[in-house]
Write an enzyme that holds these catalytic residues in place. Structure first.
Site, PDB file in Angstrom:
ATOM      1  N   LYS A  22       0.838  -1.212   0.000  1.00 38.73           N
ATOM      2  CA  LYS A  22       0.000   0.000   0.000  1.00 38.73           C
ATOM      3  C   LYS A  22       0.870   1.257   0.000  1.00 38.73           C
ATOM      4  CE  LYS A  22      -2.721   0.933   3.780  1.00 38.73           C
ATOM      5  NZ  LYS A  22      -2.436   2.254   4.346  1.00 38.73           N
ATOM      6  N   GLY A  94      -4.802   8.058   5.525  1.00 40.28           N
ATOM      7  CA  GLY A  94      -3.894   9.032   6.133  1.00 40.28           C
ATOM      8  C   GLY A  94      -2.720   9.336   5.222  1.00 40.28           C
ATOM      9  N   ASP A 314       2.120  -1.032  12.081  1.00 32.08           N
ATOM     10  CA  ASP A 314       0.817  -1.481  11.559  1.00 32.08           C
ATOM     11  C   ASP A 314       0.551  -2.956  11.860  1.00 32.08           C
ATOM     12  OD1 ASP A 314       0.525   1.061  10.608  1.00 32.08           O
ATOM     13  OD2 ASP A 314       1.184   0.586   8.576  1.00 32.08           O
ATOM     14  N   ARG A 345      -5.946   2.119  18.130  1.00 36.80           N
ATOM     15  CA  ARG A 345      -5.662   0.675  18.070  1.00 36.80           C
ATOM     16  C   ARG A 345      -5.250   0.084  19.419  1.00 36.80           C
ATOM     17  NH1 ARG A 345      -2.902   0.591  11.989  1.00 36.80           N
ATOM     18  NH2 ARG A 345      -4.892   0.687  10.884  1.00 36.80           N
TER      19      ARG A 345
HETATM   20  O1  SPQ Z   1      -2.459   5.611   5.348  1.00 37.90           O
HETATM   21  P1  SPQ Z   1      -2.882   5.309   6.742  1.00 37.90           P
HETATM   22  O2  SPQ Z   1      -4.365   5.414   6.878  1.00 37.90           O
HETATM   23  O3  SPQ Z   1      -2.181   6.160   7.773  1.00 37.90           O
HETATM   24  O4  SPQ Z   1      -2.483   3.769   7.005  1.00 37.90           O
HETATM   25  C1  SPQ Z   1      -1.733   3.051   8.019  1.00 37.90           C
HETATM   26  C2  SPQ Z   1      -2.277   1.566   7.963  1.00 37.90           C
HETATM   27  O5  SPQ Z   1      -2.421   0.898   8.975  1.00 37.90           O
HETATM   28  O6  SPQ Z   1      -2.478   1.116   6.848  1.00 37.90           O
HETATM   29  C3  SPQ Z   1      -1.844   3.640   9.430  1.00 37.90           C
HETATM   30  F1  SPQ Z   1      -2.962   3.611   9.973  1.00 37.90           F
HETATM   31  O7  SPQ Z   1      -0.349   2.939   7.672  1.00 37.90           O
HETATM   32  C4  SPQ Z   1       0.590   4.035   7.698  1.00 37.90           C
HETATM   33  C5  SPQ Z   1       1.672   3.745   8.733  1.00 37.90           C
HETATM   34  O8  SPQ Z   1       1.148   3.579  10.016  1.00 37.90           O
HETATM   35  C6  SPQ Z   1       1.187   4.125   6.314  1.00 37.90           C
HETATM   36  C7  SPQ Z   1       2.463   4.906   6.274  1.00 37.90           C
HETATM   37  C8  SPQ Z   1       3.008   5.336   4.965  1.00 37.90           C
HETATM   38  O9  SPQ Z   1       2.638   4.754   3.925  1.00 37.90           O
HETATM   39  O10 SPQ Z   1       3.836   6.262   4.969  1.00 37.90           O
HETATM   40  C9  SPQ Z   1       3.192   5.194   7.413  1.00 37.90           C
HETATM   41  C10 SPQ Z   1       2.729   4.855   8.772  1.00 37.90           C
HETATM   42  O11 SPQ Z   1       2.144   6.007   9.372  1.00 37.90           O
HETATM   43  P2  SPQ Z   1       3.029   7.142  10.093  1.00 37.90           P
HETATM   44  O12 SPQ Z   1       2.014   8.061  10.719  1.00 37.90           O
HETATM   45  O13 SPQ Z   1       3.849   6.423  11.113  1.00 37.90           O
HETATM   46  O14 SPQ Z   1       3.829   7.828   9.091  1.00 37.90           O
END
Ligand code: SPQ
Length: 428
Positions: A22, A94, A314, A345
């Site tokens: 993703k 996000g 995650d 979570r």
């Molecule tokens: O995109 P989203 O909604 O934030 O998705 C999540 C997930 O579980 O799929 C978090 F809820 O993954 C993020 C991850 O936690 C994806 C991501 C990225 O692609 O850069 C980074 C992580 O978040 P963060 O806030 O630590 O940068």
């Protein structure tokens, strides 16, 4: 959608591939859109989050054709995006909203960004503040803390940003803004977070430098369209890895999974707990990948903390389930970030696993689990959080009696065929 699942009597068996990563799929759409010329993406994840990213860039004037896991983009170049005539909706993603803020930070047009109920509760000021310091005009509800957000870009100046959370989304948004800034932009991370943006910027021809926890780039660099191959998502594979570890008599092979060392914390921790996981056919590429072989085994409790947390953030919901099947105590700490994901979570994992009979307690920055416990099927809710939905589905296969999971369609966010793949491995 509500799903009904029950205990499997035989182990999981077979060979499978998981859908594309993703994080990498999002970045391929974003960088392909601001690159010059054609970009192709093979192995793209056609889950709802990445489809939201495509929709946003189409509304910014980019020509994108997607068919299942193949995408072709005719990039607009770094200044070629155009004013959208609608509000950009990122759905549940996000990554989409935060990285888009970086890309839009220099534009001379107006954009408003919003998302679903969960997105409108997640903190955006961690990106809004550094972008404002660089010179962009950006605002949102509660002084820029929450979406909906509005952006009318500005003339950006490169700066040094010291982050107080290890977040790949914050780092990436600043680096993307840095591409449009005068001078150099540097991000200093407290711990290393996933580095897909840095790797992919290089692939698009951008010069970017890492020195320990400092990443720097110069503004005004051109991105040139390229061909991207997305490996399988280790965060999706993690659900199958844990399932095959804790369901007796299982043996599965997961082909072509991304093995970027900033993402493989789940494998390190499970091995430390006693899991039988082997990597075969390891191949180095822009993103390393290989095949993962998992055989059922018994686990012991462990402690997970510090710089390991960003490498498995995650995967904590599914690691918590593994810990319910491990002998002794597992402590997960330094993971306060779990509170600001698609759901809180810490709360959702603890509440739902407790309902299934687990000995699990929330702490301020994580959770403590005492195993090993026989789980009991019951009615559970995944709070529209895809990772909670998949964790509860695996828990159901192990629990006595029937389990009913509410709101399980959120699984389409990152792994649309998850329940079919689980059924296939269970021999159904
Ligand atoms: O995109 P989203 O909604 O934030 O998705 C999540 C997930 O579980 O799929 C978090 F809820 O993954 C993020 C991850 O936690 C994806 C991501 C990225 O692609 O850069 C980074 C992580 O978040 P963060 O806030 O630590 O940068």
């Amino acid at each position: 959608m509500t799903v009904h699942l029950r205990k499997v009597n035989k182990g999981l068996k077979g060979q499978i591939t998981v859908p594309g990563d993703k994080s990498i799929s999002h970045r391929a759409i974003i960088l392909g859109s601001i690159a010059l010329g054609k970009t192709t993406i093979a192995g793209f994840l056609p889950g709802n989050d990445c489809l939201s990213t495509i929709e946003c860039f189409k509304n910014l004037g980019v020509d994108i054709k997607q068919h299942n896991d193949f995408v072709e983009i005719n990039g607009k170049g770094i200044t070629g995006l155009t004013e959208p005539n609608c509000i950009l909706n990122v759905g549940n993603s996000g990554t989409t909203i935060r990285l888009l803020m970086g890309v839009l930070s220099h534009t001379n047009f107006y954009t408003s960004l919003t998302g679903d109920e969960s997105i409108c509760k997640r903190p955006m000021d961690r990106v809004v503040h550094p972008l404002k310091q660089m010179g962009t005009n950006i605002d949102g509800r509660v002084h820029g803390r929450y979406a909906p957000l509005s952006i009318r870009g500005g003339d950006l100046k490169g700066q040094i940003h010291r982050l107080n959370v290890a977040s790949a989304q914050v780092k990436s948004a600043i680096l993307l803004a840095g591409l449009f800034a005068t001078g150099g932009t540097t991000v200093v991370e407290p711990y290393q977070s996933r580095d897909h943006t840095e790797r992919m910027l290089k692939k698009f021809g951008v010069k970017i430098n890492r020195d320990g926890l400092r990443i720097s780039l110069l503004g005004n660099q051109k991105l040139i369209g390229t061909n991207i191959i997305v490996p399988g998502d280790i965060s999706s594979a993690a659900f199958l890895i844990v399932a095959a570890t804790i369901i007796p008599n299982s043996k599965i092979i997961i082909k072509n999974v991304g093995l970027n060392p900033t993402r493989t914390g789940v494998i390190d921790v499970l091995k430390q707990m006693g899991a039988n996981i082997k990597i075969m056919n390891y191949r180095e590429a822009e993103e390393p990948y290989g095949d993962i072989i998992v055989t059922a085994s018994s686990l012991s409790g462990t402690t997970i903390s510090g710089d390991l947390i960003p490498k498995l953030i995650d995967e904590i919901p599914i690691i918590a389930l593994a810990a319910t099947q491990a002998k002794g105590k597992t402590i997960i700490k330094d993971a306060e970030e779990l509170k600001v994901k698609e759901s809180n979570r810490i709360d959702t994992v603890v509440k739902q696993l407790k309902q299934m009979g687990a000995h699990i307690t929330a702490i301020e920055d994580g959770m403590i689990i005492n195993g090993k416990t026989n789980l009991i099927g019951t009615d559970v809710d995944c709070y529209k959080d895809h990772r909670i939905g998949m964790m509860l589905s695996v828990a159901a296969l192990l629990s006595e009696g029937d389990t009913t999971i509410k709101n399980s369609d959120c699984i389409n966010i990152s792994y649309p065929n998850f329940l079919k793949d689980l059924a296939f491995l269970s021999g159904k």
